[in-house]
Design an enzyme around this catalytic site. Structure first.
Site, PDB file in Angstrom:
ATOM      1  N   TYR A 190       2.687   1.893 -10.110  1.00 53.84           N
ATOM      2  CA  TYR A 190       2.859   0.690 -10.597  1.00 53.84           C
ATOM      3  C   TYR A 190       3.102   0.815 -12.762  1.00 53.84           C
ATOM      4  CZ  TYR A 190      -2.525   0.457 -11.716  1.00 53.84           C
ATOM      5  OH  TYR A 190      -3.780   1.466 -11.836  1.00 53.84           O
ATOM      6  N   HIS A 237       1.105   5.725 -13.853  1.00 50.24           N
ATOM      7  CA  HIS A 237       2.820   4.821 -14.658  1.00 50.24           C
ATOM      8  C   HIS A 237       3.742   6.381 -14.100  1.00 50.24           C
ATOM      9  CE1 HIS A 237       0.228   2.125 -15.187  1.00 50.24           C
ATOM     10  NE2 HIS A 237      -1.292   2.806 -16.035  1.00 50.24           N
TER      11      HIS A 237
END
Ligand code: C5P
Length: 261
Positions: A190, A237
């Site tokens: 995400y 990430h």
């Protein structure tokens, strides 16, 4: 092509129903089974916090300038403080402090994006903007302003928080999914808080200036205020792809970036 003005950045009662694909993706981020129903939590949220449609006033008449201030060590010795404070909105992220660093990072904060694990107290001039990665994050926000009984997730949490209740805002789960899919093409698990904040600013501002983004030359994410280091593309990430996307926004004059030292 990537910018979609119809995706709501902030949650309110009227836009709170989640489409099945959004709900499924968002639920997939949660580390625990859902104990409370989403609709019950939303009801409680907007009994407590303002139920408004924010920032839908974009148009030719508006020219809102925004500084997005990340936490990079490249801010040290930058002398950007005044420049940052001269924006209409000054949007900070997670724990990034101003006290003691005013010359380099400024002293005003109109918005601060946090999640429970990164929460800090703020003064009454600041909008607390919750970034809900999970339903428990919404439950924590309610608890922090009422019963104060939620004290743990995967780490210890602040049971309470100083912030103006009437300025609380909650990022829409559909917006987080949109940033992940439309802007990051699903790189990483995400998006990082910093990257979400830049896209949020593109949606609510007319001019976006970015400060305090950028890893060290060895690829580690350093802070201007402590000695912790993380590798920007490790963990959850897709840091490399986030950088590429930011550089593309820069090249196309959609944002401006102050790179510091
Ligand atoms: O470390 P933290 O997540 O609090 O930092 C906020 C944001 O600032 C990050 O999500 C990242 O986007 C950005 N950052 C950066 N370079 C650093 C440190 C942080 O780009 N050295």
């Amino acid at each position: 092509m990537r910018y979609n003005p119809t995706v709501p950045p902030l949650l309110n009662r009227r836009n709170s129903v989640l489409q099945a694909d959004v709900y499924k993706w968002w639920k997939g981020l949660q580390r625990e089974s859902l104990k409370t129903s989403y609709t019950d939590v939303v009801d409680r949220l907007f009994d407590l916090f303002p139920d408004e449609e924010h920032y839908s006033d974009g148009g030719l008449e508006r020219c809102r300038t925004c500084a997005v201030v990340g936490n990079s060590g490249n801010l040290l010795r930058s002398h950007y403080g005044q420049l940052i404070d001269n924006h209409d909105f000054i949007i900070r992220i997670n724990k990034g402090p101003t006290k003691g660093y005013e010359r380099d990072v400024g002293s005003k904060t109109t918005h601060r994006l946090i999640y429970p694990e990164s929460a800090v107290d703020m003064d009454n001039s600041t909008h607390l903007v919750l970034l809900p990665f999970k339903i428990k994050d919404m439950r924590w926000l309610i608890s922090a302003f009422t019963t104060k009984h939620i004290t743990r997730s995967y780490v210890a949490l602040k049971p309470t928080i100083n912030a103006d209740m009437d300025k609380v805002m909650i990022l829409h789960p559909a917006f987080i999914k949109y940033v992940y899919e439309s802007w990051l093409h699903k790189h990483g698990k995400y998006p990082s808080t910093g990257f979400i904040t830049i896209i949020f600013a593109l949606h609510i501002c007319d001019e976006v200036n970015v400060f305090g983004f950028g890893a060290r030359s060895d690829g580690k994410w350093h802070h201007y205020f402590d000695r912790s280091l993380t590798h920007f593309s490790s963990g959850n990430h897709g840091g490399d792809f986030e950088n590429k996307t930011m550089n593309e926004l820069l090249k196309r004059n959609k944002i401006f970036m102050y790179k510091g030292w």
